[in-house]
Structure formats: structure tokens, C-alpha cells
Scaffold this active site. Structure first.
Site, PDB file in Angstrom:
ATOM      1  N   ASP A  27      -3.441  29.435 -15.646  1.00 46.58           N
ATOM      2  CA  ASP A  27      -3.142  28.640 -16.843  1.00 46.58           C
ATOM      3  C   ASP A  27      -3.771  27.250 -16.720  1.00 46.58           C
ATOM      4  O   ASP A  27      -3.531  26.374 -17.553  1.00 46.58           O
ATOM      5  CB  ASP A  27      -1.626  28.538 -17.090  1.00 46.58           C
ATOM      6  CG  ASP A  27      -0.914  27.807 -15.954  1.00 46.58           C
ATOM      7  OD1 ASP A  27      -1.575  27.470 -14.945  1.00 46.58           O
ATOM      8  OD2 ASP A  27       0.303  27.560 -16.079  1.00 46.58           O
ATOM      9  N   ASP A 100       9.674  15.202  -3.015  1.00 48.29           N
ATOM     10  CA  ASP A 100       9.695  13.861  -3.575  1.00 48.29           C
ATOM     11  C   ASP A 100      11.070  13.626  -4.179  1.00 48.29           C
ATOM     12  O   ASP A 100      11.619  14.518  -4.842  1.00 48.29           O
ATOM     13  CB  ASP A 100       8.629  13.757  -4.681  1.00 48.29           C
ATOM     14  CG  ASP A 100       7.803  12.501  -4.555  1.00 48.29           C
ATOM     15  OD1 ASP A 100       8.396  11.422  -4.686  1.00 48.29           O
ATOM     16  OD2 ASP A 100       6.581  12.599  -4.339  1.00 48.29           O
ATOM     17  N   ASP A 201      10.572   7.911  -3.871  1.00 51.31           N
ATOM     18  CA  ASP A 201       9.734   7.189  -4.818  1.00 51.31           C
ATOM     19  C   ASP A 201      10.265   5.767  -5.081  1.00 51.31           C
ATOM     20  O   ASP A 201      11.472   5.606  -5.324  1.00 51.31           O
ATOM     21  CB  ASP A 201       9.750   7.984  -6.132  1.00 51.31           C
ATOM     22  CG  ASP A 201       8.723   7.504  -7.129  1.00 51.31           C
ATOM     23  OD1 ASP A 201       7.526   7.583  -6.823  1.00 51.31           O
ATOM     24  OD2 ASP A 201       9.120   7.052  -8.223  1.00 51.31           O
ATOM     25  N   GLU A 252       8.752   5.111  -0.267  1.00 47.53           N
ATOM     26  CA  GLU A 252       7.623   4.397  -0.862  1.00 47.53           C
ATOM     27  C   GLU A 252       8.139   3.009  -1.241  1.00 47.53           C
ATOM     28  O   GLU A 252       9.082   2.889  -2.032  1.00 47.53           O
ATOM     29  CB  GLU A 252       7.120   5.131  -2.105  1.00 47.53           C
ATOM     30  CG  GLU A 252       5.828   4.529  -2.622  1.00 47.53           C
ATOM     31  CD  GLU A 252       5.635   4.675  -4.127  1.00 47.53           C
ATOM     32  OE1 GLU A 252       4.479   4.593  -4.574  1.00 47.53           O
ATOM     33  OE2 GLU A 252       6.631   4.844  -4.866  1.00 47.53           O
ATOM     34  N   HIS A 318      -1.736  10.261  -4.260  1.00 41.43           N
ATOM     35  CA  HIS A 318      -2.043  10.601  -5.654  1.00 41.43           C
ATOM     36  C   HIS A 318      -2.155   9.385  -6.568  1.00 41.43           C
ATOM     37  O   HIS A 318      -2.458   9.544  -7.748  1.00 41.43           O
ATOM     38  CB  HIS A 318      -0.950  11.541  -6.176  1.00 41.43           C
ATOM     39  CG  HIS A 318       0.389  10.865  -6.195  1.00 41.43           C
ATOM     40  ND1 HIS A 318       1.066  10.521  -5.033  1.00 41.43           N
ATOM     41  CD2 HIS A 318       1.157  10.418  -7.209  1.00 41.43           C
ATOM     42  CE1 HIS A 318       2.178   9.908  -5.343  1.00 41.43           C
ATOM     43  NE2 HIS A 318       2.271   9.828  -6.659  1.00 41.43           N
ATOM     44  N   ASP A 319      -1.864   8.192  -6.045  1.00 39.43           N
ATOM     45  CA  ASP A 319      -1.957   6.972  -6.862  1.00 39.43           C
ATOM     46  C   ASP A 319      -3.177   6.121  -6.505  1.00 39.43           C
ATOM     47  O   ASP A 319      -3.467   5.143  -7.189  1.00 39.43           O
ATOM     48  CB  ASP A 319      -0.722   6.088  -6.638  1.00 39.43           C
ATOM     49  CG  ASP A 319       0.550   6.714  -7.171  1.00 39.43           C
ATOM     50  OD1 ASP A 319       0.472   7.459  -8.162  1.00 39.43           O
ATOM     51  OD2 ASP A 319       1.622   6.447  -6.594  1.00 39.43           O
TER      52      ASP A 319
HETATM   53  C1  NOJ Z   1       5.271   5.922  -7.579  1.00 44.25           C
HETATM   54  C2  NOJ Z   1       4.587   7.245  -7.710  1.00 44.25           C
HETATM   55  O1  NOJ Z   1       3.820   7.490  -6.571  1.00 44.25           O
HETATM   56  C3  NOJ Z   1       3.771   7.186  -8.979  1.00 44.25           C
HETATM   57  O2  NOJ Z   1       2.903   8.278  -9.119  1.00 44.25           O
HETATM   58  C4  NOJ Z   1       4.718   7.072 -10.145  1.00 44.25           C
HETATM   59  O3  NOJ Z   1       3.981   6.880 -11.325  1.00 44.25           O
HETATM   60  C5  NOJ Z   1       5.682   5.909  -9.980  1.00 44.25           C
HETATM   61  N1  NOJ Z   1       6.204   5.792  -8.654  1.00 44.25           N
HETATM   62  C6  NOJ Z   1       6.852   6.063 -10.914  1.00 44.25           C
HETATM   63  O4  NOJ Z   1       7.663   7.125 -10.507  1.00 44.25           O
END
Ligand code: NOJ
Length: 543
Positions: A27, A100, A201, A252, A318-319
Site C-alpha cells: 500500500d 516510542d 518523546d 528525548e 527521523h528529525d
Molecule cells: C519529537 C519527535 O522526534 C518529532 O518527530 C515530533 O514531531 C515531536 N517530538 C512532537 O512529538
């Protein structure tokens, strides 16, 4: 140095962004069965712990970081049975799984918020942070991390609610004991199911300053980041729930300083096992002055470990844009740069976190039109810029470099259509370099990035004293070479890295390496007297 042995100190962690990892049902969206298919690959690489970015039910305003049900799986990713199957297979292979945990906010589609927004006196009315307008305006000047005010007006309550991220991510009210009870219960439910821990997070944002006063600047975090109350909540979470299980936690924690970081991870305080700080990834590049800062950051944070805490090591997630593109050379020396990163990750103090694709040297995608992007932060920033009438080209280039989508393009498994990620239409375009950069190709080449990772991971596993050894920067003031040692009572490990694209004459730096045994190097034709571009070496000598 903190020498108490723990499995999570010795583990190598691999982060999966499920949406982009492997699609099993075509998908176009990665899913849990796709991850199950690839467990042999991860096991073979030497991975001990898999961290999954959120897989809970979510309307996907922020790709799963906006959760509408903590107890169910996002439909696109599969079912709870698929999850149970994945967890079982991971454990069978002697690996572990961490999830997470997003508890600073929920989705606005979570039933708690839906109820909360209806009136000021229902069971959930105090689950979020609501305030009356002040002269028709939001109650303070705080800005959302995704652009615009951090407050959105809600007609049905005649009030504003706080959201440090998108308006579909309302912040939970941690002053409300019921929120705490419900969240602690949910954490316990997952741990009881057998998962092995959590990545938490923006966990240092959960407490807000009493009275919610204006910040110095709308985007400055001092009123909602790392307040004393956040330590208290984490301590309670650990004592009341987490300590019942043999699991790991990593928080984080943007904006955190080493002083405050130490409080989160000091083993005597019972809060978290590790945190992710951002100082090294927030540098613009690793040239000259910034390189000195980078080394300084490593030494500064090492003190946290010396004083009874534990560190994490990461360059990608991923950020973040892909680190090879951001800090090193993603053209001529792409592989060498990727291997240099691997060397640091696996030899610097702390637990290493590899982000999917990092182990094959994936690089930024840099889409050229806004339509190709998916990331809410990128898109909001783009429209912000249009509203401010800034010159589009200048801005777009910056945005392109910084966009979180650089890290989120599908994993490149092979040179087949869509890089073997899916046979459908991928939710985000695959990087066009997939014929060159892919797992299949990397595995088959003994000198590849992937095989260098593997060698380093196995080296680390066979030399556990490295993990608990002391760290010392041997060349603090040098703007080109990173030279550090790790010493235990068995061995001294010397790691030397050329952070430039130039040949470096080691004699000029007064570095003599020939007394020690060379264990690993990313060049086959190394030379005692010179370092080649982005060369990375590991020497060992007995103590
Ligand atoms: C940190 C996360 O790594 C990110 O991807 C997310 O957008 C923000 N926190 C809000 O949850």
C-alpha cells in the site's frame, strides 16, 4: 567513569521509522510485517535493541507523534496480532524492542481531548491546558515548534488550548493527577506485554511554569523545558512503574544542558537511563571552529558519565537531516564519511543508536518542490515564508537542507523499483540514488559502509571493556583531526579520525601511531604517516 554493568549499556540500538522501513502489503506505507521480514538483516548486522517510532493509532498529522489511542496499532501498520508476532520474533532472536512514548501531548482526536473540548465540567475537562483569552488574544506569547502561536481557540469552550507542536497535538496537563494515573497505567500495560523499554518523546517539556508567563522570546523554551517538576514526574514514573521491569529508558530532551542532563540520568536519582541531547547535531557543520566545539561537546558531556550517569551516542534520527550530507561529504567521500561516523558512534562513550539507512550511508534527498514534501514542520515553515514575503529561492534551499523528510525517504533495500521498499506507490518518494546506495549492494561489498558497521559492532561486542573505559580527547585544539583514547584496565583504544577531505601529515601533528596495533580502518591502503580524507582508525594497545 560509570562502570556498573547493564545490558542497555552494552547494547547497539537501531531506530526504525516504520512508515519508511519496509512495506509488506504494497500500500506504499511501511508496516509491522515488513519489519518482521527484515529481522534477520538486523540480527546479522549485530543489532541488540530495536526502537520503533510511534506505531499507535493516529490521524498522522505528525506521522504518529499525534496519538489518538495508546492501546491500538495504526491501521496502515497492521494489527495487534502483527505486533505480538513481531515482539515474539524479536525476542526469539535474542533482541529487544523499545517503543516510542509520546506523553507530552496526544492527538486532538484522542477521546480525552474530544471530551475535554466539549465543556469546562466533564471528566476530561482538565486533561489539557486551557486558558481564557486575554483581550481576545492567546494567554501568552509562546510559539509552537511548528510555527505560529502555541495556542488555538476552541469555540465550544470559549478558551484557548496549549500545543507546543501542531494544533492537532494538544499538550496534556501533567498537573492533573488523573492524567498521571492514566498515563502510568498505559506505560504499565505495554511493559507488562513484554516490551523492553521506551524512548520518551520531548519528555523534558511535560511540566510548564506555574502561571504560564510570557517567554523572553516567543520561541525560547525557558518556561516549558526541563522544569524541576519534569524531574519529579519522571522519578515517580520510575519508582511506581518502570522499576518493576528490567527495561531501558531514553529521554528525548531538546535544549538540555549537561548540568540538567546529569539530573535526568544520574543513577541515584531514579529518573531515566539515558537522554538524547542536541548540542552536537545543532551545529551547522563540523568545519574549523565548529569542529572544536564538537569535540568540546563530547568532553563536556562525558563528565555526565564520569559522575554516575550514562550517555547516548547518535548522529541521525527521523528529525535530523542525514549527517553525511550535513556535516561531511556526501559526494566524493560519501562512504568514507559514513564509516567515520560509524567509528565515532561505536567508540565514543555511551550507548550507540543507529538510524535506519545510516548503516548503508544514505544521504539527503533535497526535494525541489514543496509538493514533494510531507513533513508538517517543513510545510508550515514554507507557508510562513510565503506569508512573510521572503525570497522563495533563498529560503527553499535552507528548508531543503533542514527538512526532516531527508531522513524519512524509504529505506533503500535494492536496485529494484522503489528500492525494494514497496511494489506500490511509496508515500514519500524514494531517493533517486537508490541504484547505487542500497542494502543489497552494500552487503555484497566487503569494504562497504554496512560491513564496516558490522565489523565495529562485533569488535565492540568482543571488547566489552571498551564500553566501560575512560575517555580522553588527546588533541583538543586541532581543527582537523579527532584523536581520543578510551582506557580500561585491560586495554587502551586509540581512535583517530580525519574530519577533512585533505591528506593529513601526522608528523606535523606530532602523532606517532606505530607502537600500537591497528584493529580497524576504513582504508585498505593506510599509511602510518598520513591520514587520507575522512580516514578513521582504531588502534589497540594492552595496558
Ligand atoms: C519529537 C519527535 O522526534 C518529532 O518527530 C515530533 O514531531 C515531536 N517530538 C512532537 O512529538
Amino acid at each position: 567513569m560509570n562502570k556498573n554493568r547493564k545490558w542497555w549499556k552494552e547494547a547497539v540500538v537501531y531506530q526504525i521509522y516504520p512508515r519508511s522501513f519496509k512495506d509488506s502489503n504494497n500500500d506504499g506505507i511501511g508496516d509491522l510485517n515488513g519489519i518482521t521480514e527484515k529481522l534477520d538483516y538486523l540480527k546479522n548486522l549485530g543489532i541488540d535493541v530495536i526502537w520503533l517510532s510511534p506505531i499507535y493509532q493516529s490521524p498522522n498529522d505528525d506521522n504518529g507523534y499525534d496519538i489518538s489511542n495508546y492501546y491500538s496499532i495504526m491501521e496502515e501498520f497492521g494489527t495487534m496480532d502483527d505486533f505480538n508476532n513481531l515482539l515474539e520474533k524479536i525476542h526469539k532472536k535474542n533482541m529487544k524492542l523499545i517503543m516510542d512514548l509520546v506523553i507530552n501531548h496526544t492527538s486532538d482526536e484522542h477521546p480525552w481531548f474530544k471530551e475535554s473540548s466539549k465543556s469546562k465540567n466533564n471528566k476530561y475537562s482538565d486533561y489539557y491546558i486551557w486558558r481564557d483569552p486575554v483581550d481576545g488574544e492567546p494567554p501568552n506569547n509562546w510559539e509552537s515548534r511548528f510555527s505560529g502561536s502555541a495556542w488555538t481557540y476552541c469555540e465550544s469552550r470559549g478558551q484557548y488550548y496549549l500545543h507546543l507542536f501542531s494544533k492537532k497535538q494538544p499538550d496534556l496537563n501533567w498537573k492533573n493527577e488523573k492524567v498521571k494515573t492514566d498515563i502510568f497505567k498505559m506505560v504499565d500495560w505495554w511493559l507488562n506485554k513484554g516490551i523492553d523499554g521506551f524512548r520518551m518523546d520531548v519528555i523534558n517539556f511535560i511540566a510548564k511554569e506555574q502561571g504560564l508567563p510570557d517567554s523572553k522570546r516567543p520561541d525560547s523554551p525557558e518556561k516549558w523545558s526541563s522544569l524541576p517538576k519534569s524531574h519529579k514526574i519522571l522519578n515517580e514514573l520510575k519508582n511506581e512503574v518502570i522499576s518493576k521491569y528490567d527495561v531501558m529508558t531514553v529521554g528525548e530532551t531538546p535544549f538540555v544542558t549537561p548540568e540538567d542532563g546529569h539530573k535526568y540520568v544520574n543513577e541515584n536519582r531514579n529518573e531515566l537511563d539515558m537522554i538524547f541531547h542536541f548540542e552536537h547535531v545543532n551545529l551547522d557543520n563540523y568545519d574549523g571552529k565548529n569542529f572544536l566545539k564538537f569535540k568540546d561537546i563530547q568532553s563536556k558531556w562525558y563528565k555526565v558519565q564520569e559522575q554516575g550517569g550514562w550517555l547516548s551516542q547518535y548522529f541521525a534520527n527521523h528529525d535530523q537531516p542525514r549527517p553525511i550530507s550535513k556535516f561531511f561529504n556526501d559526494e566524493e567521500y560519501r562512504e568514507e564519511s559514513a564509516q567515520l561516523i560509524a567509528m565515532m558512534l561505536l567508540t565514543l562513550p555511551g550507548t550507540p543508536y543507529i538510524y535506519q539507512g545510516e548503516e548503508i550511508g544514505m544521504i539527503n534527498v533535497g526535494f525541489n518542490s514543496i509538493e514533494e514534501y510531507n513533513d508538517i514542520r517543513t510545510i508550515n515553515k514554507y507557508y510562513d515564508m510565503l506569508n512573510k514575503n521572503l525570497a522563495e529561492e533563498d529560503f527553499f534551499d535552507k528548508l531543503k537542507e533542514k527538512s526532516r523528510d531527508n531522513a524519512r525517504t524509504p529505506m533503500q533495500w535494492s536496485d529494484q523499483t522503489h528500492a525494494g521498499f514497496t511494489n506500490g506507490e511509496p508515500w514519500l518518494k524514494v531517493n533517486s540514488n537508490y541504484k547505487i546506495i542500497n542494502v543489497k549492494r552494500s552487503i555484497n561489498n566487503p569494504n562497504s559502509v554496512c560491513n564496516f558497521y558490522k565489523e565495529l559492532i562485533y569488535f565492540r561486542k568482543n571488547n566489552k571493556d571498551l564500553i566501560y573505559s575512560d575517555y580522553k580527547d588527546l588533541l583538543k585544539k586541532d581543527k582537523e583531526v579527532y584523536y581520543f583514547k578510551r582506557s580500561s584496565n585491560k586495554n587502551v583504544y586509540y581512535i583517530i579520525l580525519n574530519f577533512t577531505g585533505n591528506l593529513i601529515d601526522l608528523r606535523k601533528k606530532k602523532i606517532k601511531l606505530d607502537l600500537n596495533k591497528l584493529e580497524l580502518c576504513n582504508y585498505n591502503n593506510y599509511d602510518c604517516k598520513k591520514l587520507q580524507p575522512y580516514e578513521a582508525r582504531l588502534y589497540i594497545s594492552k595496558t
